[in-house]
Write a protein that holds these residues in place. Structure first.
Motif, PDB file in Angstrom:
ATOM      1  N   SER A   1       7.706  -5.212   4.048  1.00  0.00           N
ATOM      2  CA  SER A   1       6.853  -5.293   5.237  1.00  0.00           C
ATOM      3  C   SER A   1       5.726  -6.310   5.110  1.00  0.00           C
ATOM      4  CB  SER A   1       6.261  -3.920   5.554  1.00  0.00           C
ATOM      5  OG  SER A   1       5.472  -3.442   4.468  1.00  0.00           O
TER       6      SER A   1
ATOM      7  N   ARG B   1       5.547   1.494   1.119  1.00  0.00           N
ATOM      8  CA  ARG B   1       4.622   0.748   1.956  1.00  0.00           C
ATOM      9  C   ARG B   1       3.309   0.487   1.214  1.00  0.00           C
ATOM     10  NH1 ARG B   1       4.228   4.002   6.163  1.00  0.00           N
ATOM     11  NH2 ARG B   1       5.918   3.014   7.335  1.00  0.00           N
TER      12      ARG B   1
ATOM     13  N   ALA C   1       9.997  -0.989   4.616  1.00  0.00           N
ATOM     14  CA  ALA C   1       8.671  -0.692   4.063  1.00  0.00           C
ATOM     15  C   ALA C   1       8.371  -1.588   2.864  1.00  0.00           C
ATOM     16  CB  ALA C   1       8.587   0.780   3.667  1.00  0.00           C
TER      17      ALA C   1
ATOM     18  N   ASP D   1      -0.385   6.827   5.870  1.00  0.00           N
ATOM     19  CA  ASP D   1       0.070   6.154   4.668  1.00  0.00           C
ATOM     20  C   ASP D   1      -0.121   7.083   3.471  1.00  0.00           C
ATOM     21  OD1 ASP D   1       0.788   4.005   6.118  1.00  0.00           O
ATOM     22  OD2 ASP D   1      -0.412   2.541   5.028  1.00  0.00           O
TER      23      ASP D   1
END
Length: 355
Positions: A269, A228, A266, A186
């Motif tokens: 999500s 994300r 993303a 990430d």
């Protein structure tokens, strides 16, 4: 005789010279050093009147009532300004007083506007606020330094007659420590342009807006970590803020290419749902029909999200402001993008429930 005439002539010239000098000084006192943005010349006033009439067909003027209009607009390089009603050939920046008045007319149709790409130079912003009037205010971040930051700020403009800050203002940072539970792969750095959250109060209803401008990068995959990270951060923050029952709305330029792609996945999500009212609308003036991007978004958590506050405001309308037909004239789209913007404003109208 010649001497007398010469002496007399000399006196007359001195007198005329003095009179001319005094007249020039008096004239200078009454001629402003630059145009007044609140006093456009007749031709500009007529153009602005036509634009207001066109706007009436796109976004009706605000009316007293319980509704709340929230907008987001990436204003291309909103920074310097040429202090003239028409930009001279070859002058830079291209944006002028007429353009600022055009932009202010759009902003005035909303209660809060999240603005991306405000730069270090605040001249255009200052003059826009002057055009909007004393009832308007703003909050903004400091300049984001570094190459990726692009000397940008994030800002909120708001109509103080309808909206007031309720206390919270913060920039979002990513916990990079392993103990914070950041998954491998990430975001391993801070946001290129730090997202900005501000809470507002309108008619007894509190709502928190989070705006951002996601780094475009060299390729689409470069944007996934930031998208994300913001989705996970918002979800976690929403859960912590559940007891406050705040309405949490994310808006800004997310640089999402299209619905359903990895960038969109993303972004959604953790349960963020883009405003249905904006589905399928073009985001930039360069979008071709059938090949629209989804860069700009307004989104929130909806019913069914466990432990997260769902939006208690009902979306009752929305859209974008297509300024191209009225404002392009004989210029190119690229030229228009520097005068106004390359992005359309997006907006959603919410009904505030009666207490």
């Amino acid at each position: 005789m010649l001497g007398f005439t010469g002496t007399g002539l000399a006196v007359t010239i001195r007198d005329l010279g003095l009179s001319f000098c005094l007249a020039s000084r008096v004239e200078e006192e009454f001629v402003p050093s630059e145009p007044d943005i609140l006093a456009p010349p007749k031709r500009v006033a007529e153009r602005l009147a036509r634009w207001e009439a066109a706007l009436d067909e796109l976004v009706k003027p605000k009316e007293p009532g319980s509704n709340l209009r929230i907008a987001t607009w990436n204003l291309r390089a909103f920074s310097g300004l040429t202090k003239a009603w028409t930009t001279p050939e070859g002058a830079s920046p291209k944006r002028n007083f007429t353009d600022v008045r055009v932009i202010a007319s759009v902003v005035s149709r909303f209660d809060v506007v999240a603005v991306q790409e405000v730069r270090g130079d605040l001249r255009a912003l200052r003059y826009m606020l002057k055009a909007l009037g004393e009832d308007w205010a703003f909050v903004l971040t400091d300049v984001t330094e570094g190459k990726a930051g692009n000397n940008e700020r994030l800002a909120f403009l708001f109509d103080t007659r309808r909206v007031k800050p309720s206390g919270l203002a913060c920039e979002l940072v990513v916990p990079l420590e392993q103990e914070a539970g950041v998954p491998a792969g990430d975001l391993d750095r801070q946001f290129a342009r730090t997202p900005y959250a501000v809470s507002f109060l309108s008619q007894g209803q509190t709502f928190t807006l989070v705006t951002l401008h996601v780094l475009f990068g060299q390729k689409a995959a470069d944007r996934v970590p930031e998208l994300r990270a913001i989705a996970e951060w918002l979800a976690g923050w929403a859960e912590r803020e559940f007891g406050w029952d705040h309405n949490l709305i994310a808006l800004g330029d997310f640089n999402i290419d299209r619905a359903g792609d990895p960038l969109f996945e993303a972004f959604t999500s953790t349960g963020l749902v883009p405003a249905p009212e904006l589905e399928g609308l073009p985001r930039t003036i360069f979008d071709d029909p059938g090949a629209e991007h989804f860069y700009d978004q307004i989104a929130w958590f909806t019913h069914g999200q466990e432990r997260r506050p769902v939006l208690t405001l009902d979306a009752v309308g929305g859209g974008h402001v297509d300024f191209v037909p009225e404002l392009r004239g004989n210029g190119t789209l690229n030229d228009l993008s520097w005068h106004v913007s390359d992005h359309y404003p997006l907006w959603v109208e919410f009904a505030i429930p009666s207490s």
